[in-house]
Design a protein around this motif. Structure first.
Motif, PDB file in Angstrom:
ATOM      1  N   GLU A 134       0.585  -1.790   0.494  1.00 46.05           N
ATOM      2  CA  GLU A 134       0.497   0.030   0.111  1.00 46.05           C
ATOM      3  C   GLU A 134       0.964   1.553  -0.215  1.00 46.05           C
ATOM      4  O   GLU A 134       0.622   2.251  -0.506  1.00 46.05           O
ATOM      5  CB  GLU A 134      -0.991  -0.242   1.564  1.00 46.05           C
ATOM      6  N   LEU A 135       2.011   1.085   0.663  1.00 45.51           N
ATOM      7  CA  LEU A 135       2.935   1.974   1.046  1.00 45.51           C
ATOM      8  C   LEU A 135       3.465   2.587  -0.224  1.00 45.51           C
ATOM      9  O   LEU A 135       3.516   3.541  -0.688  1.00 45.51           O
ATOM     10  CB  LEU A 135       3.719   2.207   2.255  1.00 45.51           C
TER      11      LEU A 135
ATOM     12  N   TRP B 211       7.907   8.431  -7.275  1.00 44.21           N
ATOM     13  CA  TRP B 211       7.246   7.417  -5.889  1.00 44.21           C
ATOM     14  C   TRP B 211       7.868   6.018  -6.575  1.00 44.21           C
ATOM     15  O   TRP B 211       9.178   6.449  -7.371  1.00 44.21           O
ATOM     16  CB  TRP B 211       5.246   7.139  -6.331  1.00 44.21           C
ATOM     17  N   TYR B 212       7.641   5.344  -5.279  1.00 45.45           N
ATOM     18  CA  TYR B 212       8.955   4.421  -5.240  1.00 45.45           C
ATOM     19  C   TYR B 212       8.102   3.402  -7.168  1.00 45.45           C
ATOM     20  O   TYR B 212       7.750   2.772  -6.977  1.00 45.45           O
ATOM     21  CB  TYR B 212       8.627   3.279  -4.207  1.00 45.45           C
ATOM     22  N   GLU B 213       9.358   2.474  -6.859  1.00 51.53           N
ATOM     23  CA  GLU B 213       9.114   1.078  -7.383  1.00 51.53           C
ATOM     24  C   GLU B 213       8.741  -0.352  -6.589  1.00 51.53           C
ATOM     25  O   GLU B 213      10.467  -0.360  -5.954  1.00 51.53           O
ATOM     26  CB  GLU B 213      10.218   0.791  -8.855  1.00 51.53           C
ATOM     27  N   PHE B 214       8.387  -1.115  -6.469  1.00 59.30           N
ATOM     28  CA  PHE B 214       8.526  -2.038  -5.453  1.00 59.30           C
ATOM     29  C   PHE B 214       8.166  -3.147  -6.008  1.00 59.30           C
ATOM     30  O   PHE B 214       7.232  -3.864  -6.798  1.00 59.30           O
ATOM     31  CB  PHE B 214       6.982  -1.427  -4.969  1.00 59.30           C
TER      32      PHE B 214
ATOM     33  N   LEU C 127       5.633   5.282   6.571  1.00 60.13           N
ATOM     34  CA  LEU C 127       4.777   7.187   7.083  1.00 60.13           C
ATOM     35  C   LEU C 127       6.384   7.689   6.972  1.00 60.13           C
ATOM     36  O   LEU C 127       6.372   8.592   6.494  1.00 60.13           O
ATOM     37  CB  LEU C 127       3.978   7.377   7.851  1.00 60.13           C
ATOM     38  N   HIS C 128       7.101   6.632   8.531  1.00 57.81           N
ATOM     39  CA  HIS C 128       8.021   7.740   8.643  1.00 57.81           C
ATOM     40  C   HIS C 128       9.495   8.169   7.385  1.00 57.81           C
ATOM     41  O   HIS C 128       9.914   9.010   7.430  1.00 57.81           O
ATOM     42  CB  HIS C 128       8.576   7.736  10.051  1.00 57.81           C
TER      43      HIS C 128
ATOM     44  N   ARG D 250      -3.662  10.781   4.408  1.00 62.94           N
ATOM     45  CA  ARG D 250      -5.137  11.222   4.325  1.00 62.94           C
ATOM     46  C   ARG D 250      -5.518  10.135   3.784  1.00 62.94           C
ATOM     47  O   ARG D 250      -6.558   9.579   3.927  1.00 62.94           O
ATOM     48  CB  ARG D 250      -4.782  12.330   3.786  1.00 62.94           C
ATOM     49  N   ARG D 251      -4.409   9.276   2.581  1.00 59.47           N
ATOM     50  CA  ARG D 251      -5.405   8.862   1.790  1.00 59.47           C
ATOM     51  C   ARG D 251      -5.789   7.306   2.435  1.00 59.47           C
ATOM     52  O   ARG D 251      -6.711   6.217   2.297  1.00 59.47           O
ATOM     53  CB  ARG D 251      -4.802   8.147   0.886  1.00 59.47           C
TER      54      ARG D 251
END
Length: 321
Positions: A27-28, A40-43, A172-173, A189-190
């Motif tokens: 999710e993150l 954003w990240y590549e996961f 989140l950190h 918030r999402r």
């Protein structure tokens, strides 16, 4: 519009891994977030075997990448292990050691701390793990400085989280460290996960039965968030909630694990950080707008929370800083 990212995140999935923690990481870091103006990240999920039997055989995971994904990753996440006192797979330990040797960021969720410790990457470092396994960890890995009470420990390039829910706080950190408080707040918030818990909060909070039926603090917190720059006091908050300060204190402890004053200070520091990230350089304006009062208090509270001075914070988190 979001840009393509060059920051790769790989999560190692092992037999018995917790689906919740895998879901948190996905999710993150795995979902596309085109509404955010940052790359954003590549996961990737990866495992030693093509098929992984998840926790208690709830389902099988297939189609994951091999452990070579760890060698491509900038951040490597190790999830929990159902029996942390058993030896991890040697191939997993070797992959973690290679990642550590080339300077990748290493993250563990819950009892994944045992895996990092077995790989030798926690020697001499501060770390945490789930409180239930703290004594076993200390006995097995005395060379690691374990803090069993906190939600997560950021020891620079190695970050360890306590329980499953603390994985959210930790993720989140990480996002906040990479992209700033504004972006982390948008992701929060999402997730409808609005309450920020820093790493120093205790893992386990007693919840005594209240003297009166409890009610949600949500409306009061939402109102206070809109008035952080005003002269808010605990007495004033209690009056708005139509309860005594003592009752308000009990409700904050029960629902948030902190005091009203502690919550106020935390939210004001977060607001101050956002103002600085947006480019406000006048400390007196930041302090006044956030409700921290003076530049001196701002410096004190910021250093207490982040270990940074305002100028150091701006250099680290302000675009172009």
């Amino acid at each position: 519009m979001a840009q393509e990212s060059s920051h790769r995140v790989a999560m190692i999935v092992s037999a018995g891994s917790n689906p919740f923690e895998m879901g948190v990481a996905t999710e993150l870091f795995g979902l596309r977030r085109p509404e955010l103006p940052v790359p954003w990240y590549e996961f990737e999920l990866c495992a030693e075997t093509p098929t992984v039997r998840m926790h208690q055989g709830l389902f099988q995971l297939s189609g994951t990448a091999g452990l070579d994904a760890v060698d491509r990753a900038d951040t490597v996440i190790v999830p929990n292990r159902p029996d942390p006192e058993t030896e991890p797979d040697p191939a997993v330990l070797d992959a973690i050691r290679r990642a550590d040797a080339r300077g990748a960021r290493l993250v563990s969720f819950c009892t994944g701390t045992f895996t990092l410790a077995a790989a030798g990457v926690l020697d001499g470092r501060r770390a945490t793990t789930h409180w239930r396994w703290a004594d076993a960890f200390i006995a097995r890995h005395p060379q690691v400085h374990l803090d069993p009470d906190v939600l997560f420990v950021d020891d620079g390039r190695v970050i360890t989280a306590a329980g499953s829910a603390a994985a959210l706080d930790t993720g989140l950190h990480i996002i906040r460290s990479d992209h700033g408080a504004e972006i982390a707040a948008a992701v929060s918030r999402r997730l409808v996960f609005a309450v920020h818990r820093d790493g120093g909060q205790r893992q386990f909070v007693e919840h005594p039965l209240p003297d009166v039926p409890d009610t949600s603090l949500g409306p009061l917190l939402a109102w206070a968030e809109e008035h952080l720059g005003t002269d808010l006091t605990v007495t004033g908050l209690a009056a708005r909630a139509a309860v005594s300060p003592a009752t308000l204190h009990r409700r904050f402890r029960a629902q948030l694990g902190t005091t009203p004053l502690g919550w106020l200070t935390e939210r004001r520091i977060t607001l101050a950080c956002r103002l600085m990230e947006r480019g406000e350089e006048r400390l007196d304006v930041v302090a006044r707008t956030s409700g921290l009062g003076t530049a001196t208090n701002l410096r004190t509270q910021l250093r207490r929370r982040t270990g940074l001075t305002p100028s150091e914070y701006r250099r680290r988190f302000t675009p172009g800083g």
